[in-house]
Write a protein that holds these residues in place. Structure first.
Motif, PDB file in Angstrom:
ATOM      1  N   GLN A 106       0.838  -1.201   0.000  1.00  0.00           N
ATOM      2  CA  GLN A 106       0.000   0.000   0.000  1.00  0.00           C
ATOM      3  C   GLN A 106       0.872   1.250   0.000  1.00  0.00           C
ATOM      4  N   ILE A 107       0.512   2.186  -0.879  1.00  0.00           N
ATOM      5  CA  ILE A 107       1.194   3.486  -0.935  1.00  0.00           C
ATOM      6  C   ILE A 107       0.129   4.565  -0.718  1.00  0.00           C
ATOM      7  N   ILE A 108       0.232   5.278   0.380  1.00  0.00           N
ATOM      8  CA  ILE A 108      -0.710   6.368   0.665  1.00  0.00           C
ATOM      9  C   ILE A 108      -0.147   7.637   0.032  1.00  0.00           C
ATOM     10  N   VAL A 109      -0.915   8.228  -0.876  1.00  0.00           N
ATOM     11  CA  VAL A 109      -0.430   9.390  -1.630  1.00  0.00           C
ATOM     12  C   VAL A 109      -1.417  10.543  -1.520  1.00  0.00           C
ATOM     13  N   ALA A 110      -0.865  11.746  -1.735  1.00  0.00           N
ATOM     14  CA  ALA A 110      -1.682  12.958  -1.779  1.00  0.00           C
ATOM     15  C   ALA A 110      -1.365  13.685  -3.083  1.00  0.00           C
ATOM     16  N   PRO A 111      -2.272  13.672  -4.053  1.00  0.00           N
ATOM     17  CA  PRO A 111      -2.016  14.379  -5.315  1.00  0.00           C
ATOM     18  C   PRO A 111      -2.115  15.895  -5.130  1.00  0.00           C
ATOM     19  N   ASP A 140      11.842  -6.571 -12.704  1.00  0.00           N
ATOM     20  CA  ASP A 140      11.153  -7.871 -12.795  1.00  0.00           C
ATOM     21  C   ASP A 140       9.646  -7.642 -12.919  1.00  0.00           C
ATOM     22  N   PRO A 141       9.170  -7.259 -14.106  1.00  0.00           N
ATOM     23  CA  PRO A 141       7.749  -6.950 -14.285  1.00  0.00           C
ATOM     24  C   PRO A 141       6.823  -8.132 -14.028  1.00  0.00           C
ATOM     25  N   SER A 142       7.313  -9.355 -14.227  1.00  0.00           N
ATOM     26  CA  SER A 142       6.463 -10.530 -14.030  1.00  0.00           C
ATOM     27  C   SER A 142       6.015 -10.679 -12.580  1.00  0.00           C
ATOM     28  N   GLN A 143       6.735 -10.050 -11.672  1.00  0.00           N
ATOM     29  CA  GLN A 143       6.380 -10.124 -10.254  1.00  0.00           C
ATOM     30  C   GLN A 143       5.114  -9.320  -9.954  1.00  0.00           C
ATOM     31  N   LEU A 144       4.869  -8.260 -10.724  1.00  0.00           N
ATOM     32  CA  LEU A 144       3.727  -7.375 -10.496  1.00  0.00           C
ATOM     33  C   LEU A 144       2.468  -7.981 -11.124  1.00  0.00           C
ATOM     34  N   THR A 145       1.430  -8.205 -10.318  1.00  0.00           N
ATOM     35  CA  THR A 145       0.220  -8.866 -10.816  1.00  0.00           C
ATOM     36  C   THR A 145      -1.017  -7.966 -10.851  1.00  0.00           C
ATOM     37  N   LYS A 146      -1.010  -6.889 -10.060  1.00  0.00           N
ATOM     38  CA  LYS A 146      -2.226  -6.067  -9.994  1.00  0.00           C
ATOM     39  C   LYS A 146      -1.893  -4.705  -9.404  1.00  0.00           C
ATOM     40  N   ILE A 147      -2.626  -3.675  -9.853  1.00  0.00           N
ATOM     41  CA  ILE A 147      -2.512  -2.346  -9.260  1.00  0.00           C
ATOM     42  C   ILE A 147      -3.877  -1.678  -9.307  1.00  0.00           C
ATOM     43  N   SER A 148      -4.220  -0.980  -8.242  1.00  0.00           N
ATOM     44  CA  SER A 148      -5.498  -0.272  -8.182  1.00  0.00           C
ATOM     45  C   SER A 148      -5.346   0.917  -7.239  1.00  0.00           C
ATOM     46  N   ILE A 149      -6.354   1.771  -7.215  1.00  0.00           N
ATOM     47  CA  ILE A 149      -6.333   2.943  -6.338  1.00  0.00           C
ATOM     48  C   ILE A 149      -7.722   3.176  -5.778  1.00  0.00           C
ATOM     49  N   GLU A 150      -7.783   3.626  -4.544  1.00  0.00           N
ATOM     50  CA  GLU A 150      -9.052   3.942  -3.904  1.00  0.00           C
ATOM     51  C   GLU A 150      -8.861   5.111  -2.951  1.00  0.00           C
ATOM     52  N   PRO A 151      -9.886   5.943  -2.790  1.00  0.00           N
ATOM     53  CA  PRO A 151      -9.744   7.104  -1.897  1.00  0.00           C
ATOM     54  C   PRO A 151      -9.797   6.696  -0.433  1.00  0.00           C
ATOM     55  N   ILE A 152      -9.143   7.473   0.408  1.00  0.00           N
ATOM     56  CA  ILE A 152      -9.284   7.330   1.855  1.00  0.00           C
ATOM     57  C   ILE A 152     -10.406   8.270   2.273  1.00  0.00           C
ATOM     58  N   VAL A 153     -11.541   7.703   2.594  1.00  0.00           N
ATOM     59  CA  VAL A 153     -12.755   8.488   2.836  1.00  0.00           C
ATOM     60  C   VAL A 153     -12.608   9.290   4.125  1.00  0.00           C
ATOM     61  N   TYR A 167      -6.343  12.248   0.491  1.00  0.00           N
ATOM     62  CA  TYR A 167      -5.439  11.102   0.462  1.00  0.00           C
ATOM     63  C   TYR A 167      -6.080   9.916  -0.264  1.00  0.00           C
ATOM     64  N   HIS A 168      -5.218   9.150  -0.930  1.00  0.00           N
ATOM     65  CA  HIS A 168      -5.652   7.984  -1.696  1.00  0.00           C
ATOM     66  C   HIS A 168      -4.641   6.861  -1.467  1.00  0.00           C
ATOM     67  N   THR A 169      -5.109   5.619  -1.618  1.00  0.00           N
ATOM     68  CA  THR A 169      -4.243   4.464  -1.408  1.00  0.00           C
ATOM     69  C   THR A 169      -4.048   3.720  -2.727  1.00  0.00           C
ATOM     70  N   ILE A 170      -2.792   3.622  -3.155  1.00  0.00           N
ATOM     71  CA  ILE A 170      -2.437   2.790  -4.305  1.00  0.00           C
ATOM     72  C   ILE A 170      -2.115   1.397  -3.780  1.00  0.00           C
ATOM     73  N   ILE A 171      -2.804   0.385  -4.307  1.00  0.00           N
ATOM     74  CA  ILE A 171      -2.629  -0.994  -3.844  1.00  0.00           C
ATOM     75  C   ILE A 171      -1.939  -1.805  -4.933  1.00  0.00           C
ATOM     76  N   LEU A 172      -0.769  -2.338  -4.606  1.00  0.00           N
ATOM     77  CA  LEU A 172      -0.010  -3.177  -5.522  1.00  0.00           C
ATOM     78  C   LEU A 172      -0.061  -4.619  -5.051  1.00  0.00           C
ATOM     79  N   SER A 173      -0.083  -5.561  -5.984  1.00  0.00           N
ATOM     80  CA  SER A 173      -0.020  -6.984  -5.659  1.00  0.00           C
ATOM     81  C   SER A 173       1.130  -7.612  -6.428  1.00  0.00           C
ATOM     82  N   THR A 174       1.922  -8.440  -5.732  1.00  0.00           N
ATOM     83  CA  THR A 174       3.065  -9.089  -6.373  1.00  0.00           C
ATOM     84  C   THR A 174       3.130 -10.557  -5.994  1.00  0.00           C
TER      85      THR A 174
END
Length: 330
Positions: free
Chosen positions: A72-77, A111-124, A164-171
């Motif tokens: 999880q990466i918590i970001v502020a655009p 190693d791009p094959s390690q990365l399987t998913k990425i998404s983003i959702e707001p922190i309400v 704030y928003h959370t970027i969710i990565l899966s590997t």
């Protein structure tokens, strides 16, 4: 009337007898079904045992070597770049589904094959959204009249207005910030347009900070001057002293307000160091959703179920073949 009573009584007894016979036949069928199941497992015990051992062993191997982790990466655009951020995450998600290895290597992921998913959702954070702008409260109130407020505050249109928003990565397997997170953040911060906006915004904030600091120094000088004059004042100068004391209080309140504004500006300057500012990174959260980490239990059941299904199909085919032969002979 007296002749109908015995007939009704006899009918009730007949109905009870029929019901008891049906219940008895159901129990017999149930007993027969249980017997057939037990007989099936005893007859095929060796095969089922082999499938259990094989399925558990293979599942254990898969669980051990194909562990999935979330990050999880918590970001502020900043600089009104929220729409840009969401569109870039959608692009990265499409590149993952396309398995575009060259693209990910070009942005620094080795190693791009390690990365399987990425998404983003707001922190309400509804309260902060409302407090930051009165129009936001009016808009939410208007939208709530035509729908469920819980759904509205989480939908994408509203969610983009949160800070704030959370970027969710899966590997597949564990990773480090240098391998995946930093290249993605660098890619998100590489937009030339927003980098120019960042330079202008940072310059404006720095100018405001200088102005506030200069004003505070001037107020300190005036306050020191008032203090010296008040110390030299005579008791007869009560009216002048009162007037100077009132001005002094006003100056102190102004200084306090400037100090608060200056503190907020310094925080804004710190948060403006990136277009997409990362405030926290949480790595290697083991994903145990669905069957992740449970394949050693699911696979044996799946193999046994498949074996039972195949045997039932074979049995059904044999019965139908015999029936067709009997019909043909008759």
């Amino acid at each position: 009337m007296s002749t109908n009573v015995p007939q009704n009584h006899e009918n009730q007894e007949i109905d009870l007898v029929q019901i008891s016979k049906k219940i008895g036949s159901l129990f017999q069928e149930l007993n027969a079904f249980i017997f057939r199941c037990i007989h099936f497992f005893i007859k095929n015990g060796l095969i089922i045992l082999i499938l259990l051992i094989f399925g558990f062993g293979l599942g254990y191997y898969l669980d051990k070597n194909q562990k999935k982790y979330d990050h999880q990466i918590i970001v502020a655009p900043n600089f009104q770049s929220t729409d840009y951020l969401y569109s870039k995450i959608d692009l990265l998600a499409s590149k993952i589904s396309e398995k575009d290895v060259q693209f990910f290597k070009s942005i620094g992921i080795q190693d791009p094959s390690q990365l399987t998913k990425i998404s983003i959702e707001p922190i309400v954070d509804v309260y902060k959204l409302i407090s930051s702008n009165e129009q936001n409260f009016e808009l939410l109130e208007l939208l709530a009249q035509n729908g469920d407020l819980k759904t509205i505050v989480k939908e994408t249109t509203t969610g983009k207005n949160y800070n704030y928003h959370t970027i969710i990565l899966s590997t597949n397997g564990v990773t480090s910030q240098n391998n995946v997170v930093d290249p993605i953040l660098n890619y998100l911060n590489s937009n030339s347009y927003f980098k120019e906006i960042q330079k202008i915004s940072v310059g404006n904030i720095e100018q405001k900070i200088k102005e506030k600091e200069t004003a505070i120094v001037q107020i300190d000088g005036i306050v020191n001057s008032f203090s010296n004059r008040a110390g030299n004042a005579q008791n007869s100068d009560k009216l002048i002293y009162y007037n100077e004391n009132t001005q002094l209080n006003s100056m102190i309140k102004t200084k306090d307000s400037l100090v608060n504004v200056l503190g907020a500006l310094k925080i804004d300057l710190f948060n403006s160091r990136k277009v997409i500012n990362d405030s926290a990174v949480i790595l290697n959260i083991k994903n145990n959703k669905l069957i992740n980490g449970k394949i050693k239990f699911v696979l044996p059941l799946l193999l046994i179920s498949l074996f039972i299904f195949i045997r039932l199909c074979v049995l059904f085919y044999k019965k139908q073949s015999i029936r067709q032969q009997e019909i043909a002979n008759n």
